[in-house]
Structure formats: C-alpha cells, structure tokens
Design an enzyme around this catalytic site. Structure first.
Site, short mmCIF file in Angstrom:
data_model
loop_
_atom_site.label_atom_id
_atom_site.label_comp_id
_atom_site.label_asym_id
_atom_site.label_seq_id
_atom_site.Cartn_x
_atom_site.Cartn_y
_atom_site.Cartn_z
CD GLU A 1 -1.90 1.03 3.23
OE1 GLU A 1 -1.82 -0.07 3.82
OE2 GLU A 1 -2.37 2.05 3.75
CG ASP B 1 -0.15 1.13 7.04
OD1 ASP B 1 1.01 0.71 6.79
OD2 ASP B 1 -0.54 2.29 6.80
CG ASP C 1 -4.04 1.51 9.84
OD1 ASP C 1 -4.23 0.81 8.82
OD2 ASP C 1 -3.64 2.69 9.79
CG ASP D 1 -7.38 4.14 6.45
OD1 ASP D 1 -8.62 3.94 6.35
OD2 ASP D 1 -6.86 5.27 6.50
#
Ligand code: 0RA
Length: 646
Positions: A434, A512, A514, A516
């Site tokens: 990403e 990541d 998290d 997102d």
C-alpha cells in the site's frame, strides 16, 4: 459353529479391522484429504454427516454440535440411536463395528437413505482412528449404552450405563495431536459456517452450535441455532441480503421425489457478478460438473427461447453468449446422487453424465413457469441480459488492451514494479504494498533475488460495485494483471483465467496493521476473489503480518504482534521498557521491515484460503456493497473476536 471356530473368526476379523484402522493412522490424508486445519474440521463434518443422514431418513430433527471446554467436540442427535445388538458376523455389538471397522458405517441398514460421498462418507471409524479418545453414547429403547475408544481401539465392550426416555446418538472425540501436528484447535467461524450451510441444504433440521471454550461478558457461551424451513430459497436470501434484487421473488424448485433429487433456487440482482454454488450430497462442488452443466443449459435455453419469442432481441447487433444470462445471477443447485463420481484437481467436480438432463429439465420447467406468471420480471431479466451483452463487448476491448501489454514481455511490465532476478516462478514472490513510501522501504529491505515489489496507489477500485469493463480499464488492476503475468478471457469463455504464465507463486498483500490497511487488504482480496479465484484456490495468495509494537530497553529489542506478546516482552526486560506502536509500515525502516515481515525465516504469512465460497461471497458482498448498517454490525460483532484471535 463350534465355539473355537467362532473365536478364531472373531480374532481374524478383528485383526483385519485393526489393520484397517492402522492404515487410517498411517495414511490419514487418504481418508480425510489432509492433516492440516481442513482435515481437522473434516472430522466434525464426518460425524455430523451421519446425523444428517439420520435426519434425511426422517428419523430425527435436531442435531447439536459443541466445542467443549477441553477442545473436544460433541455431536448429538435425537435419532433412533446406533444399534447396539450383537452383529452376528463380527461377534460384537453393531455400535462397535460402526466405530472400529473401516467402511462399516451404516451399511447394514438397507433402509437408511445414505448418499454421502466425496471426501465425506468415509465413516465415523476414521474419526475414531484419528482421535486419542472417543466416546459413543446411545439412547435407545429406554436404555443408555456407552463405549469408549483410544486411537480407534475399544477400551471395553458396549455397556449399559442407565435408563432414559431419550432417543439418539452422542459422539465425543479428541483429535490426536500426533496426527494433527499443525493444530487441534477448532475454529468457531469455520464450523459455524458449515452448520449454517447444512441447515440451508437440509431444510427442517435444527442444528445448534455452541463453543464452550470461552464465555462472554454475561457468562454465556457463544452459540447459534440454525434452522431453515424454506431451504435454498432462504439460502439465496441470506447470500443476497446485501444486494438489490431486480425480480420480485426468489425463483425455486424442489424435486426431492425424483430419481435424482434436484433442488434449485436463483435470483437476479443489480450487480455484475455471477454467483453459482453447486452441491452434491451436501458437498460444495467448487469445480462444478454435470449438475452445473445441466443448470446452465436449462437456464440459457429457456431464457433464450423466451427472449426470442418476445421480440426484444430483434434490434440487437450483438450475439448473446451464455455468460450474458448469468450476470447478476445468484443461484444454488443441490443434487443427491447415490454413486457420485468426483473428478478434477480437488475431487470436487461431478462426473456423472446421467445428471445433466434431469437438472436441465427441472431448471427449464421452473423458469418457464416463472416467466409465464411474472411477465414484468421476465422483461427486466431479458433487459439485463441485453445490457450484459453490450458491456461484454466493451469489456472485451478493454481486456484486449491488457493482454497486448502482457504479451509484450519484460518491456510490458508496469513501471512501478521492482522485479526480482530469479526466473523460476516457484521461488519468486511479489509484495503488493500500500502506497509509494512503504513501497520504497520494502524495495530497500527486500531480498532482490526472489522478492519483487509492486506499490499500489491508496485505495484500489472496489470491484464489487464496478462494471467489468471499468475493472479492466483501471490502472492499478491492470498493473496487477501484467505484473503477475495472468491473463483472462478467450473467445469462447470470457471468464477463463490463465495462470500458466504466473510469474510469482507467492502473492503477498502487505498493508498497515490498522483499519485503513485492513480496508485496503479487503479491497485487494475482493478483487482476487472476483477476478482471480483460482489464484486463491491454488494457495498463491498470502497476507503479510507486520508487527504492532517494538519493545526496547537498553540494547534489547523485541517485536510484538499483539498486546499479550508486548506485555510478555516488557516483563522479560524487567518492566518499564520503551514501547513504540507502529501506526503503519511507513514507520519502520528497511531493516526492520525485512526482519519482521519479509525475511522468510522469521515472518508470519497467513495463507488465504476459501473454506466456503458461499460464505466468502456473502462477506465480500456485505463489506464492499452499498448497504452500510450490516457492514457496521459485522465489524462491531467481529471486533471482539478479532482481538481474541490476535
Ligand atoms: C443404522 C440403523 C439404525 C440407526 C442408525 C444406523 C443410526 C446411525 C447414526 C449415526 C449417527 N446417528 C445415527 N442414528 C442412527 C437403527 C435402525 C432401527 O432402529 O431400526
């Protein structure tokens, strides 16, 4: 027969039985497919199948399945109870024969309607052989009987242990950790999905599922009750709950009295995806086969005939292909075949030719009646087919552009791809990363011999909501196709995927840790699920697991992937260590990223597999579709368990 001969016979037979059971323990994969997570769960399905058979014969209506506190599993039904009387040939109780002899399951009961096949139906004795301990309890004719086993060997003859009003069979088993070396821990989600599926496939039965390993805030076990009165019709509503229908009803038929029992249900929705799930004897036939062939031919023939007669196709400049009749179609086909032949790579393709025509006919009749009685729906369906044909022509053009680029070879690779030097695809991996900045770190950190990096821009297209030609026009998606060397579509079959030139055997999604990041992972997975399903099915797709914390004190440092590990690391360092929480891949330097997430000797990769295509479809359509409330509910519901998993 003299006492002596009888004895000899008995021991000769029991030696044979023993050999059978030894064979199961020596070659477990021959019986249950594998000894990994899949094989482990297969044990439960095998035991449940026997109770389902009892229910299908009309002898029971409730089955309860529980994961016990100690990790064992109990399956109980309210059927007739496995017979416990003397089995003349074997000289022991019928229950003991069923439990300890390979291939004995149910065969002595000619009346029982048993059609299990494929991987299932190997018999409960296989489960027994692969369990350190198993206990059968039978409630029958006012009495309770019991027998226990260790690794398939009975510990004592069947004994009566009490009296009861109940009827039924209870089986409890502890999988053998010397066989299932990877894990003996059952997954709630996997079992629950299968129980839901079984309840839709076998209407009228109540299946309760309970996990006794943990209690919630209220001190209660996690538990679900599955029951479907309408079967496949309800299954379709469940699957398409987050899609918008374009017709007024689920179209369905159930011909359970036929020579080959056939059940079908279908609906059309506003999406562009085709979702057909097929089953033979309750087993999901991923690779399709003759029942699917019959379904397709019945659907195409009947709709085409109706469309031709309606005059709606008169002004059409395109040929309509079979695919066009299946855009936005969700369908389930379930057949019962007494001697199924399974073919294909994963033995999930039905081969019996005699199945084609009854299914085709049944589907044809069902549709003909529906179109006749619902002319408005009929018109809407045909209009959708015409739109699909038009879009297919547009998509073909876009796809050809992707293809031209792909066949150009090295020069055609996307500029953003940092390729590896190794040429053998089996040893190559590509990281889909990403963002450009994390992509840069990964590029520095990788082993360039065999690791390639493809950075992706922020959020990739949500393919769940896009028309096919938009998908193929999307730059990020085209980059994925070209980088992987995967092509789609030939003249005859626009959806055929070609993996022959796959350039990397490990495709690793690295995002990541998290919210997102997990959203982006889901978008990429949705794309793979809808457009490169075989890539997942063949085990090429992985998710990288970057650490959440760096725990440091003096010159000691440890990474942690969850809160428990973090606290343990802190303790090992004598407490009050410096704890850094990684908010994203970007906060790690190249060396850290290599050490924790990319080095094959230390990283943890999670291989993506599809237990249940139907369940995966339902989850993706919900997560990526238009409806917000169910998505929020799912995330909130799963958040709790996500923490436990971590
Ligand atoms: C054969 C005969 C009978 C019962 C069963 C099989 C049976 C097997 C299983 C396996 C799980 N639950 C089961 N329940 C029943 C009995 C036939 C009779 O009573 O006449």
């Amino acid at each position: 027969m003299s006492e002596e001969i009888k004895k000899n016979n008995y021991s000769a037979d029991s030696i044979q039985a023993l050999e059978g059971m030894e064979h199961v323990r020596m070659r477990p994969s021959m019986y249950i497919g594998d000894v990994g997570v899949r094989g482990l769960h297969h044990l439960v399905y095998e035991v449940v199948d026997n109770s389902i058979d009892e229910a299908m014969g009309g002898h029971c209506d409730t089955i309860s399945v529980a994961i016990n506190e100690d990790g064992s599993v109990t399956v109980e039904d309210n059927g007739r109870g496995i017979p416990v009387d003397l089995h003349k040939k074997e000289g022991v109780s019928a229950l003991e024969v069923v439990m300890t002899k390979i291939g004995a399951g149910g065969k002595f009961d000619k009346d029982s309607y048993k059609v299990s096949g494929g991987l299932h139906g190997v018999g409960v004795s296989v489960v027994n052989a692969l369990s350190v301990h198993m206990k059968s309890t039978v409630f029958r004719e006012g009495k309770i009987y019991e027998q226990e086993y260790e690794r398939g060997k009975s510990l004592y003859p069947v004994k009566q242990i009490g009296e009861t009003e109940k009827r039924g069979t209870r089986q409890t088993f502890y999988p053998d950790n010397t066989i299932f070396t990877q894990t003996t821990e059952f997954s709630y989600d996997t079992l629950s999905a299968r129980m839901r599926e079984l309840s839709f496939l076998n209407k009228g039965i109540t299946i309760t599922f309970t996990d006794k390993r943990e209690v919630d805030d209220k001190g209660e076990f996690r538990s679900e009750v599955f029951h479907s009165d309408e079967g496949l019709k309800e299954y379709i509503r469940y699957l398409d709950g987050n899609r918008e229908p374009i017709v007024s009803h689920v179209i369905s038929m159930d011909n359970d009295k036929g020579e080959i029992p056939v059940e079908v249900a279908l609906i059309y929705n506003t999406s562009y995806t085709e979702n057909i799930f097929s089953y033979v004897n309750n087993i999901n036939t991923h690779e399709g086969g003759t029942h699917l062939q019959g379904f397709r031919s019945g659907l195409t023939r009947t709709l085409k005939k109706y469309a031709d007669a309606s005059g709606m196709l008169d002004k059409l400049k395109f040929e309509i292909s079979g695919d066009d009749f299946r855009e936005g179609l969700t369908a389930i086909i379930s057949v019962k075949v007494s001697e199924p032949q399974f073919e294909g790579q994963t033995k999930t393709k039905l081969g019996n030719r005699e199945v084609v025509s009854p299914v085709s006919q049944a589907v044809g009749e069902m549709l003909e009646n529906y179109l006749e009685e619902n002319p408005n729906d009929a018109k809407v369906i045909i209009q959708k087919v015409i739109l699909a044909a038009q879009a297919r022509h547009a998509a073909k053009k876009a796809r050809e552009m992707v293809q031209r680029k792909t066949v150009m070879g090295g020069g055609g690779l996307p500029g953003k791809l940092s390729d590896c030097s190794e040429q053998d695809p089996a040893r190559c991996e590509v990281y889909l990363v990403e963002g450009d900045s994390a992509g840069g770190t990964a590029k520095q950190g990788r082993d360039r011999n065999f690791q390639a990096i493809l950075p992706l821009r922020g959020k990739i297209l949500n393919v769940e909501k896009a028309m096919h030609h938009k998908v193929f026009e999307n730059e990020e998606i085209r980059n994925i196709f070209t980088a992987l060397g995967v092509t789609v579509g030939t003249a005859e079959d626009s959806k055929a995927l070609n993996l022959e030139k796959l350039r990397y055997h490990k495709v690793i999604i690295m995002c990541d840790a998290d919210v997102d990041g997990s959203h982006i992972s889901t978008l990429i997975l949705t794309f793979f699920f809808r457009f490169m399903k075989e890539l997942i099915e063949e085990g090429h797709v992985y998710i990288a697991a970057p650490p959440l914390y760096l725990v440091k004190k003096g010159n000691k440092k440890e990474y942690a992937w969850n809160d428990v590990q973090r606290d343990q690391a802190n303790e090992r360092m004598g407490g009050s260590a410096n704890i850094q929480r990684y908010k994203g891949l970007g906060e790690m330097n190249a060396e850290q990223l290599w050490e924790t997430t990319m080095d094959p000797n230390f990283r943890t990769l999670r291989q993506v597999n599809i237990d249940s295509l139907a369940e995966a479809d339902q989850v993706f359509s919900m997560l990526m579709g238009d409806e917000v409330p169910p998505r929020r509910e799912f995330i909130e519901k799963n958040a709790v368990y996500a923490n436990i998993d971590a």
